[in-house]
Motif scaffolding. Sequence first.
Motif, PDB file in Angstrom:
ATOM      1  N   THR A 141       0.847  -1.198   0.000  1.00  8.40           N
ATOM      2  CA  THR A 141       0.000   0.000   0.000  1.00  8.40           C
ATOM      3  C   THR A 141       0.879   1.243   0.000  1.00  8.40           C
ATOM      4  N   LYS A 144       1.291   8.544  -0.965  1.00  3.21           N
ATOM      5  CA  LYS A 144       2.200   9.462  -1.652  1.00  3.21           C
ATOM      6  C   LYS A 144       1.713  10.908  -1.573  1.00  3.21           C
ATOM      7  N   LEU A 146       0.578  14.506  -2.866  1.00  5.41           N
ATOM      8  CA  LEU A 146      -0.171  14.967  -4.032  1.00  5.41           C
ATOM      9  C   LEU A 146      -0.816  16.313  -3.719  1.00  5.41           C
ATOM     10  N   TRP A 150      -2.167  14.082   0.275  1.00  4.11           N
ATOM     11  CA  TRP A 150      -1.711  12.710   0.084  1.00  4.11           C
ATOM     12  C   TRP A 150      -2.729  11.950  -0.763  1.00  4.11           C
ATOM     13  N   VAL A 151      -2.257  10.887  -1.412  1.00  8.00           N
ATOM     14  CA  VAL A 151      -3.136   9.985  -2.145  1.00  8.00           C
ATOM     15  C   VAL A 151      -2.772   8.552  -1.761  1.00  8.00           C
ATOM     16  N   ASN A 153      -3.279   4.314  -2.228  1.00  2.82           N
ATOM     17  CA  ASN A 153      -3.649   3.194  -3.079  1.00  2.82           C
ATOM     18  C   ASN A 153      -3.150   1.900  -2.446  1.00  2.82           C
ATOM     19  N   GLY A 190     -13.675   5.968  -3.312  1.00  3.22           N
ATOM     20  CA  GLY A 190     -12.533   5.131  -3.649  1.00  3.22           C
ATOM     21  C   GLY A 190     -12.245   4.033  -2.649  1.00  3.22           C
ATOM     22  N   TYR A 212      -8.284   0.473  -1.437  1.00  7.55           N
ATOM     23  CA  TYR A 212      -8.112   1.925  -1.481  1.00  7.55           C
ATOM     24  C   TYR A 212      -7.666   2.324  -2.887  1.00  7.55           C
ATOM     25  N   GLU A 213      -8.489   3.121  -3.569  1.00 10.57           N
ATOM     26  CA  GLU A 213      -8.186   3.524  -4.945  1.00 10.57           C
ATOM     27  C   GLU A 213      -8.178   5.045  -5.054  1.00 10.57           C
ATOM     28  N   ASN A 214      -6.981   5.592  -5.137  1.00  9.30           N
ATOM     29  CA  ASN A 214      -6.796   7.030  -5.338  1.00  9.30           C
ATOM     30  C   ASN A 214      -7.590   7.873  -4.325  1.00  9.30           C
ATOM     31  N   GLU A 216      -7.821  10.628  -1.716  1.00 10.62           N
ATOM     32  CA  GLU A 216      -7.064  11.827  -1.371  1.00 10.62           C
ATOM     33  C   GLU A 216      -7.330  12.242   0.070  1.00 10.62           C
TER      34      GLU A 216
END
Length: 296
Positions: A141, A144, A146, A150-151, A153, A190, A212-214, A216
């Motif tokens: 996982t 990151k 952004l 943060w984002v 995934n 997400g 967890y998909e994108n 934010e």
Amino acid sequence: MTTVNAWGRGPSRRYEELAQKFRPLFARIAEGAVAREIERKLPFEEIGWLKEARFGALRVPEANGGYGASLPELFELLSELAAADSNFTQILRAHYGAVEDVLASRDAQRRKAWFARFAAGDIFGGGFTERGGAKAGTFATTIKRLNGGWVVNGEKYYSTGSLFADWIELVGTGPEDKVIVAAVPTSAPGLTQRDDWNGFGQKLTGSGTSIYENIELPFDHVQTGDDRFKYQAAFYQTVHLATLTGIARAAADEVSEQVARRTRTFTHATARVPRQDPQVLQVVGQAHSSAYASGA
């Protein structure tokens, strides 16, 4: 004065006063425990009762709207809850870890913001474990940076308590491959949660898969793993021990009830009824002494 019951003296002078706030609720939870197991009915309603009573705010300071419970008081209350239904202490294990981390934080703004949420009834679920062959302390996982935030995934397995939670404490890999911990709202677009846990242990804990998909997150919902409270391993294991203590107490009580009601005996028995048989009572005593020792 403290009260002495079958399981010993409470851990503080005020423990009985604190416990009395929740014991009627524990009794209601216990009433439906067997039926929930047989029907595999997830306890959304019952977790709602605990949230309404702000049981998740036990460790929050009284000045911030909580109960200001000590660690011994917390673990004894969890033992009482586990005796009613051990699914519940497992559901709340990640939550109390999240609360403890905020309690140990030196960031005054973070403490104020999260204490307010806990005092309002918000609870956390867990997002720690992953499938696969990664070595300990690493995660597939990702969390990151952004656009100033943060984002997230990834996919988590054994996401205990997450189905009932308002937030998930998610662990992943961040910048420079460092361990990052994020607070993810369960309402976030997400996020997919599945009740697909069919393994060992308590079956009604919402310990399924979380995807967890994108997703934010704002900047202040993430911290480094190095900032976590340093006694977390011991804390999480002690929650498990409180759960086991509750299970042992419930089992010992049920043994006593079964023996007290039983009227049938055997020709080679040493007493007219089992509740007067010293050999039977020895086994009952062993069960109770084991439960007592685990609580001590």
